[in-house]
Design an enzyme around this catalytic site. Structure first.
Site, PDB file in Angstrom:
ATOM      1  N   LYS A  79       0.860  -1.188   0.000  1.00 32.46           N
ATOM      2  CA  LYS A  79       0.000   0.000   0.000  1.00 32.46           C
ATOM      3  C   LYS A  79       0.894   1.236   0.000  1.00 32.46           C
ATOM      4  O   LYS A  79       1.937   1.247   0.666  1.00 32.46           O
ATOM      5  CB  LYS A  79      -0.894  -0.030   1.244  1.00 32.46           C
ATOM      6  CG  LYS A  79      -1.980   1.042   1.280  1.00 32.46           C
ATOM      7  CD  LYS A  79      -2.863   0.874   2.523  1.00 32.46           C
ATOM      8  CE  LYS A  79      -3.998   1.879   2.589  1.00 32.46           C
ATOM      9  NZ  LYS A  79      -4.851   1.673   3.784  1.00 32.46           N
ATOM     10  N   SER A 154      -9.778   1.542   2.713  1.00 33.43           N
ATOM     11  CA  SER A 154      -8.903   2.352   1.887  1.00 33.43           C
ATOM     12  C   SER A 154      -7.828   1.549   1.165  1.00 33.43           C
ATOM     13  O   SER A 154      -7.249   2.021   0.202  1.00 33.43           O
ATOM     14  CB  SER A 154      -8.205   3.410   2.751  1.00 33.43           C
ATOM     15  OG  SER A 154      -7.354   2.795   3.714  1.00 33.43           O
ATOM     16  N   SER A 178      -9.935  -0.838   6.943  1.00 32.34           N
ATOM     17  CA  SER A 178      -9.315  -0.626   5.633  1.00 32.34           C
ATOM     18  C   SER A 178      -8.580  -1.823   5.060  1.00 32.34           C
ATOM     19  O   SER A 178      -8.178  -1.791   3.895  1.00 32.34           O
ATOM     20  CB  SER A 178      -8.355   0.561   5.693  1.00 32.34           C
ATOM     21  OG  SER A 178      -9.081   1.763   5.674  1.00 32.34           O
TER      22      SER A 178
END
Ligand SMILES: [Zn+2]
Lengths: 488, 476
Positions: A79, A154, A178
């Site tokens: 990420k 996210s 997330s």
């Protein structure tokens, strides 16, 4: 099965037996990325040359007979809020679009030591604020199961990349769901470890008391392998637990006889899609079939978790994001004076959702409002933690849906922040209590994956892995992967 | 109407730990801009603070020396405000659970002792430094983060001070204590000791407080005293005119010797304090406290009492000597070699401090070592040199760093105590001043002093004064 859809555990055995080389494996994944990335759009930054170089170095080490761990030579991705030395780390924000960290996050260091091959950095909601990855300042990522739908957020990029075969595993961060919510939307395994199990050092902070790094994988075994590599105490993170790291792979026994599973009734409320509720109930019945003792319980303060979460998270975020001011690094728009520069830089550098949360959080901490909002939220947090503590006096694990819905359509909720925030309904209480939780696929509704969330006591990741593994083994026959048309 | 002032001081002390509060960068003063920095003190994305245990230890030392109660558990908070010298746009500080509370220190003004309460002592990090530059294409500012993250203690007093003199005495005492326990350089000019004052006035005898102002930017003890005097007078004049004092922050203008408005209450910051989530609460167990307590040196008040007891020094002398640890150390080293304590203290309080102050030096930087001073005093005691010559030699020692004996010998300053050498001079003086001799014989005692002076003049001050006296009297 195609090579890129094999498990990390399986390719690790192929690599160890020298049936395949890391370079060959990396090329196979890079080819897959080339074939599907145009549709999925999971990556913000790709580093194919560096990946191949790393892979060749691992191959050379294996030829030398070096002692290599199970993750050596396996391609993965991160990420884009995990700092990578020499590779830009954008948080999918204009603010950090060209920011290249001079250091690796603790977890990145650990994975590099384990010989991991980094393919690139994955898309996310800007500064991890969002539940659909539509808040990325660059582009939205698509759900590999239905390109018209969101991958969740996210950590949408990390979930979609693993689901699409663009990486064997990935790391994301979970502040209110997330990791688990996108794992559920994309039909992969996603784990949020206990707060303090994995060092946050080098994770660009959203809400420091809630953030935790964790793995995405296609199988529970891979999740255990990755957790093994990244867990442990880090003196640079005062909130990381100074506890020994158990043998997670060894915890994977397909046996849950006598395990006590609590099923909180507050997680099957109005607003949950009936088919999602049914699938999760079906999954819980499977656990019972496998020998677990499943009982309905109550976590009475659940309904206050979401509003309290949004106060704590935004309050911390308003302070954490104050440093992006155009002074020392990152994006800057010049102004006629200092305040003007601040205003222009932050107005342009941040997207609307980030600005909304900064304003909410600033308000919640302001004098005159602090007691009514922030302080009250902390009190609610204590009540939620206590709910869980009581439940864990009698139960080993709690089972709930990960998300009230399956993946929604792109654009469907982006203009309605409240509807978007509801995506975190079942996941954010876990962050408020600092507990470990995992989302594992438990079936399909309208052709879209549904996730089962399992929650355990602090630092009981072994229990989570064991229950998840047992369930996964029992339902393996129904496993499948999205059919993506490969663009030649 | 008669008014009295109510003053409370907020003091910031830079701790001289090796490394910064939350990272391992050096705290060394100076250095090229932005060379004593790392990702943590630059506030780069993803980095986390780690508490420097030495900072806590220095804080404990200070809190104990100030008779505070140490909190068994304290925590850090974020103080949020935007300023370019603050890399994260928040400062890690302590808000509602400080390191220590409820202490005091004792001051003495005009022979009267008074106990001043210490409300709290807490730890925090310093900010960087802005340098404003006037450029051809407009003005701009540069920022140096070397100081960012240096550990600070904030020491807040109760509003117990009633005059600028008391405030100054408080600061001097606090500085002395901080120097004794060796936690800070305490240099007001360099900013390692800073002080803000909350000031109000009220009719003498009133129990409620008047509206206060906060006064900043006082960079010396003298500035503190003057700024407070000015501000108190300003507030009294307002009240006398029937106007009211506006609550605000004011700054001291050293050039104009006035305070002026910096920002009004309406512009005051809302710091939005909340617990620092990157640090866990800090537990301080009794064992740690006791270990620090055991390591504390003798403090100024105790040392002052001891100097009175052990050396028979007058209270006044002991007070001045122990006002600085370095001076007291100097004194004791000198007395060990030259046991007439009063003589040593006279020299220290006189020429020694005068010359030190003139050059802006600390006692431990003096060019004259305690050994050299003792040697000088011995020479004087043995009659080798006169007191007058001794003062002259001392100046020379201070200027050159040379030893007393070396200077006396090189310059031929040895006292003349030889009767045969002095007798002709004495007779010559008597012969050339018959009028004075006459006066003396008529009972004018003072005339003798003139004659002694004349002999000293002839011998360039080297004659042994008591011998000259004796020789003169024999002939008168
Ligand atoms: Zn540093």
């Amino acid at each position: 099965m195609e090579l890129f859809y094999q498990s990390a555990y399986e390719v690790s055995r192929l690599l160890a037996r020298k049936e395949i080389g890391a370079e060959e494996l990396t090329r196979a994944v890079l080819d897959r990325i080339e074939g599907v990335e145009g549709q999925v759009k999971a990556f913000v930054t790709l580093t194919p040359e560096a990946a191949l170089e790393q892979a060749r170095a691992i191959d050379a080490a294996r030829v030398r007979g070096d002692d290599l761990g199970p993750l050596a030579g396996i391609p993965m991705a991160l990420k884009d809020n995990l700092c990578t030395e020499g590779v830009r780390t954008t948080c999918s924000s204009k603010m950090l679009e060209n920011w290249v960290p001079p250091y690796d996050a603790f977890v990145v260091k650990k994975l590099k030591e384990a010989g991991a091959v980094l393919l690139g950095k994955l898309n996310m909601d800007e500064f991890a604020m969002g539940s659909s990855t539509e808040n990325s300042r660059f582009f939205p990522t698509r759900n590999p199961w239905d390109l018209e739908r969101v991958p969740g957020g996210s950590s949408g990029g990390p979930a979609a990349a693993v689901a699409a075969g663009e990486a064997f595993y990935s790391l994301g961060s979970d502040t209110g769901g997330s990791i688990r919510q996108p794992a559920s939307f994309c039909g992969v395994v996603g784990m949020k470890p206990t707060y303090g199990r994995v060092s946050r050092s080098g994770l660009v902070a959203f809400a420091s008391s809630l953030d935790q790094i964790g793995p995405f994988a296609r199988e529970v075994t891979d999740c255990a392998l990755v957790l093994q590599a990244i867990a442990g105490h880090d003196p640079a993170d005062s909130t990381s637990g100074d506890l020994p790291v158990p043998d997670y792979l060894g915890a994977l026994q397909a046996d849950i006889k006598g395990i006590k599973v609590g099923v909180p009734k507050e997680y099957f409320v109005e607003g949950i899609e009936p088919e999602v509720a049914n699938l999760v109930r079906w999954a819980i019945d499977r656990l019972a079939d496998l020998g677990a003792i499943c009982e309905e319980i109550s976590l009475p303060h659940t309904e206050y978790a979401l509003p309290a979460y949004y106060l704590v998270a935004t309050a911390e975020a308003s302070s954490n994001l104050a440093r992006y001011d155009g002074v020392a690094y990152g994006f800057r728009l010049p102004g006629k004076d200092l305040v003007d520069m601040y205003v222009k830089t932050r107005s342009e550098g941040f997207g609307p959702e980030v600005k909304r949360r900064i304003m909410l959080g600033t308000y919640a901490l302001s004098s005159g409002y602090y007691d009514a909002y922030y302080l009250k939220a902390l009190k609610v947090r204590t009540l939620i933690r206590r709910d869980f503590e009581e439940a864990f006096q009698r139960y080993d694990i709690l089972a709930t849906p990960t998300s009230p819905t399956v993946a929604f359509r792109l654009g469907e909720r982006i203009t309605d922040p409240l509807a978007m925030y509801l995506s975190d309904l079942f996941t954010c209480p876990v962050n408020m209590a600092g507990l470990p939780a995992i989302s594992i696929p438990c079936g399909f509704s309208q052709g879209l994956p549904v996730g089962l969330q399992l929650i355990a006591k602090p630092f009981a990741e072994e229990t989570l892995l064991r229950v998840a593994y047992t369930f996964e083994q029992a339902t393996a026959s129904s496993r499948r992967w999205p059919q993506l048309g490969v663009v030649a | 109407m008669e008014y009295e002032a109510v003053i409370g001081l907020e003091v910031h002390v830079e701790l001289k730990t090796e490394s910064k509060a939350f990272c391992s960068c050096t705290t060394a003063f100076g250095g090229e801009p932005n060379t004593h920095v790392c990702p943590v003190c630059l506030g780069l994305p993803g980095v986390l603070p780690v508490i420097n245990r030495r900072m806590v230890e220095f804080g404990l030392r200070t809190a104990l020396a100030l008779n505070c109660t140490i909190a068994p558990m304290c925590k850090f908070d974020r103080k949020n405000y935007y300023y370019p010298d603050l890399p994260k746009n928040y400062q890690i500080s302590q808000y509602d659970m400080p390191l220590a509370r409820n202490g005091y220190l004792e001051i003495e003004v005009d022979g009267e002792k008074k106990r001043i309460g210490i409300t709290r002592v807490h730890m925090e990090e310093d900010a960087g430094k802005l340098i404003h530059v006037e450029g051809p294409n407009g003005d701009y500012s540069l920022v140096d983060y070397n100081r960012a993250g240096v550990p600070l203690l904030e020491i807040v007093s109760e509003p117990d001070l009633r005059s600028p003199e008391e405030a100054r005495a408080y600061m001097e005492k606090l500085k002395a204590i901080l120097e004794y326990i060796d936690v800070s350089d305490c240099k007001m000019q360099e900013g390692s000791l800073r002080c803000d004052a909350n000031v109000s006035v009220r009719p003498k005898g009133a129990t409620s407080f008047g509206t206060k102002t906060e006064v900043k930017n006082m960079n010396s003890f003298r500035a503190l005293q003057r700024a407070l005097s000015y501000e108190i007078q300003r507030q009294i004049e307002l009240l006398e005119k029937g106007e009211r004092v506006v609550q605000e922050t004011r700054a001291w203008d050293e050039d104009k010797q006035v305070t002026y408005t910096m920002r009004s209450k309406e512009e005051a910051h809302d710091y939005r304090y909340f617990p620092e989530p990157d640090l866990v609460p800090l537990a301080i167990d009794q064992e740690w406290i006791e270990k620090v307590r055991a390591g504390l040196p003798e403090l100024p008040d105790a040392r002052r009492e001891r100097l009175v007891r052990q050396y028979g020094l007058p209270e006044y002398d002991a007070g001045i000597i122990t006002g600085s640890r370095a001076l007291a150390d100097y004194f004791e080293r000198a007395v060990a070699l030259f046991p007439d304590a009063k003589q040593v203290s006279n020299w220290l309080m006189g020429d020694f401090l005068r010359l030190l102050n003139a050059q802006g030096l600390e006692p431990n930087q003096a060019p004259v070592t305690p050994e050299n001073l003792a040697e000088l005093l011995k020479l004087q005691e043995e009659g080798v040199i006169s007191i007058k010559i001794a003062k002259q030699v001392f100046e020379e020692m201070f200027a050159t760093g040379k030893g007393a004996r070396e200077i006396v010998q090189a310059k031929g300053l040895v006292q003349i105590s030889d009767v045969a050498e002095l007798t002709p001079i004495v007779e010559r003086v008597l012969a050339s001043h018959p009028k004075v001799v006459e006066d003396y014989r008529n009972g004018k005692e003072k005339a003798l002093g003139f004659l002694v002076g004349q002999v000293m003049k002839e011998t360039k001050g080297k004659a042994n004064p008591s011998l000259v006296n004796k020789l003169l009297k024999e002939r008168l």
